[in-house]
Design an enzyme around this catalytic site. Structure first.
Site, PDB file in Angstrom:
ATOM      1  N   SER A 169       0.835  -1.200   0.000  1.00  0.00           N
ATOM      2  CA  SER A 169       0.000   0.000   0.000  1.00  0.00           C
ATOM      3  C   SER A 169       0.872   1.254   0.000  1.00  0.00           C
ATOM      4  O   SER A 169       1.776   1.371  -0.811  1.00  0.00           O
ATOM      5  CB  SER A 169      -0.970  -0.032   1.185  1.00  0.00           C
ATOM      6  OG  SER A 169      -1.926   0.991   1.093  1.00  0.00           O
ATOM      7  N   ASP A 180      -1.012   1.505  -4.574  1.00  0.00           N
ATOM      8  CA  ASP A 180      -1.877   0.511  -5.227  1.00  0.00           C
ATOM      9  C   ASP A 180      -3.242   1.094  -5.574  1.00  0.00           C
ATOM     10  O   ASP A 180      -4.146   0.368  -5.986  1.00  0.00           O
ATOM     11  CB  ASP A 180      -2.022  -0.750  -4.372  1.00  0.00           C
ATOM     12  CG  ASP A 180      -2.787  -0.525  -3.080  1.00  0.00           C
ATOM     13  OD1 ASP A 180      -2.556   0.508  -2.433  1.00  0.00           O
ATOM     14  OD2 ASP A 180      -3.593  -1.393  -2.700  1.00  0.00           O
ATOM     15  N   GLU A 195     -13.565   4.437   5.106  1.00  0.00           N
ATOM     16  CA  GLU A 195     -12.664   4.437   6.251  1.00  0.00           C
ATOM     17  C   GLU A 195     -12.051   5.816   6.453  1.00  0.00           C
ATOM     18  O   GLU A 195     -11.754   6.515   5.478  1.00  0.00           O
ATOM     19  CB  GLU A 195     -11.512   3.446   6.032  1.00  0.00           C
ATOM     20  CG  GLU A 195     -11.924   1.994   5.935  1.00  0.00           C
ATOM     21  CD  GLU A 195     -10.711   1.084   5.834  1.00  0.00           C
ATOM     22  OE1 GLU A 195     -10.623   0.157   6.635  1.00  0.00           O
ATOM     23  OE2 GLU A 195      -9.853   1.308   4.956  1.00  0.00           O
TER      24      GLU A 195
END
Length: 579
Positions: free
Chosen positions: A157, A319, A404
């Site tokens: 990530s 990503d 999130e």
């Protein structure tokens, strides 16, 4: 040995934050790749074992926490998991632009081919964003009940360039759930302990030529479908100018394709791919980190947009599953603020979404979302941190949106069907352009309007160092261990250790008073712990919450290590304690 208390509750900002990386700080890619192959982890050392956090296994070859042994062991474990759970379709395998992703993909392919798994790689060895893998899995599995596909994304990530990572996506397209990751983790560590004796493997050249290895055009398959989830006509018709910084990530070639296909006035401000990521401004701690929610990491795009080059601009992490939105009115929007704007807009401009489609948020996201849900008359589902908790709801349409605090989100197509069940930084970013085009105001202006209507929330997140032992203790805290009675000058109403939406552990605690709250949990990806705070009053009250959280967590943590916190029996097992 007594473990020292957690570091003081503050994010210590490096004097280098936001500045160009000194050449001496850049990762030596040759040495890093050599370490990937040469260093062998010791399974007797906890930090060198396979450990799935909130999204896969991550680590660095230099620290023997992400080496070829890890990838071989994890991939063999995934093969065994597939067999045990009758997953018999192809496996989509993608990578991001980190230096260790290419060698790790080669290692994974060697094991997958040796196990007879049909593997689908990107056409032309193109980098593959996480959402493109989720999208491909769902497209393949549509209308199928057997022979279902799954996927692996080789990525750490937004982590620093020295890190590597690997995550597994289930046939529902989303991140593997806790049951799957525990199964794979245990199996992989058994392989490490046995020096990979049970791992099947063939040379990479043979694996590439194997009849089980196939190619897929992830880029065009994903890009050609975007019109089903984003109103591209509105963006094009409004003639707004859009700026994109891929932060050197896997979507670097996707953005020009999106602009070409949909006729958008979209400019990629930096198309460079460099495994040292030398073009990135240093993050808060002086490290390179491709975090689009960080004002330091996004400084280049923020500065560019401050000169009115674009009507809206955005960036994505390596990503491309996270987003950062840069507006003319407010600069880089806090991720909580953009989630609010996205939810408020989507549920009023997607008429084909069913009334049953709820709003999903994590337990550490802003309570402004609660107010918006109430205004819209929509059910709110509050989950632990980790996008895996939203996958099933997005898959079956019971969630219209999942988001999130850490700048990850996905949502349904315009017709109310599933798009991706993993985070998608590209559609979250393009939605900001759609909002700007259709509303005539940017998301920063719209969030300001929401605060005038619903009241302001004052939020903060503080990161501080923590050892593996400290992180483990923090994640196991229970409500009965919190002895405080007040927070921010108010009576503590409840202490949570489990999420209201599904009853799952949150891996920490959330302490709630009438006009504010804080939550504490360890990072699932780095050696830090995080404190999330929110006041419904003002900045002064937020500072008071911060001071109280320091005292509460410090006292609770010290008691844990001194053995003074244990109230045994049923009370200690409660998931919520009213005080």
């Amino acid at each position: 040995m007594h473990e020292p208390r957690l570091s003081r509750l503050q994010t210590r900002i490096s004097p280098l934050a936001g500045k160009p990386a000194p050449s001496a700080s850049l990762v030596n890619v040759a040495k890093l790749v050599t370490a990937y192959y040469a260093e062998v982890p010791d399974p007797a050392v906890p930090a060198q074992r396979v450990a799935f956090g909130t999204s896969g296994h991550r680590g660095s070859a230099f620290e023997r926490s992400f080496n070829e042994f890890h990838v071989l062991a994890i991939t063999q474990a995934i093969c065994q998991y597939r067999k045990a759970h009758h997953i018999q379709g192809p496996l989509f395998l993608g990578i991001d632009t980190h230096a260790l992703s290419e060698p790790a993909r080669a290692s994974a392919l060697e094991v997958l081919a040796a196990n007879g798994v049909d593997v689908i790689l990107a056409q032309g060895d193109e980098y593959t964003p996480t959402p493109a893998i989720s999208h491909a899995i769902l497209a393949y599995n549509h209308a199928r009940v057997t022979g279902l596909a799954d996927g692996i994304v080789v990525t750490p990530s937004h982590n620093p360039p020295r890190d590597g990572g690997l995550k597994y996506n289930l046939p529902n397209g989303g991140p593997a759930d806790g049951g799957a990751t525990r199964w794979i983790e245990a199996c992989a560590n058994a392989h490490l302990k046995n020096s990979l004796k049970g791992v099947l493997r063939i040379p990479c050249e043979a694996a590439l030529r194997a009849p089980t290895t196939h190619r897929h055009d992830f880029l065009n398959s994903y890009v050609s479908s975007l019109g089903s989830v984003i109103d591209m006509d509105a963006i094009r018709g409004a003639k707004i100018r859009v700026g994109v910084d891929p932060l050197g990530g896997a979507g670097v070639h996707y953005w020009p394709a999106i602009a070409d296909r949909y006729g958008l006035d979209l400019s990629v401000v930096n198309a460079e791919v460099d495994q040292t990521f030398r073009f990135m401004p240093l993050d808060w701690d002086g490290q390179i980190r491709m975090d689009p929610s960080s004002s330091y990491a996004m400084k280049n795009l923020v500065n560019l947009n401050s000169q009115n080059h674009f009507d809206i601009a955005f960036g994505c992490d390596t990503d491309h599953d996270r987003h950062g939105i840069v507006t003319r009115s407010a600069g880089l929007l806090l991720s909580n603020h953009y989630l609010c704007v996205a939810i408020h807009y989507l549920f009023q401009h997607r008429p084909h979404w069913g009334q049953q489609a709820a709003i999903g948020k994590t337990i550490v996201s802003t309570c402004m979302i609660d107010r918006i849900a109430a205004k819209l008359g929509r059910k709110l589902v509050e989950m632990p941190v980790g996008f895996k908790w939203f996958a099933d709801g997005l898959f079956d349409g019971t969630l219209g949106f999942g988001g999130e605090e850490s700048a990850g989100a996905s949502f349904l197509r315009q017709d109310g069907t599933v798009w991706t069940t993993d985070k998608d930084g590209m559609i979250a970013s393009l939605l900001a352009a759609e909002i700007t085009a259709r509303m005539g105001r940017d998301p920063g202006e719209i969030y300001s309007e929401l605060t005038h209507e619903l009241g302001a929330c004052f939020s903060d997140r503080i990161d501080a160092p923590a050892t593996a032992h400290q992180k483990k203790a923090l994640s196991a805290l229970m409500p009965a261990q919190v002895q405080a009675r007040e927070l921010g000058g108010e009576k503590i109403l409840s202490v949570l250790s489990h999420a209201p939406g599904n009853g799952a552990p949150i891996g920490g605690i959330k302490v709630i008073a009438e006009h504010g709250w804080f939550a504490a949990r360890p990072s699932g990806t780095e050696n830090i712990y995080k404190i999330y705070l929110e006041s419904f009053l003002d900045e002064a009250h937020l500072r008071r919450l911060t001071a109280d959280a320091q005292v509460i967590i410090g006292a609770t943590f010290d008691a844990e290590f001194s053995g003074e916190s244990g109230e045994a029996g049923e009370v200690a097992n409660k998931t919520s304690l009213s005080i």
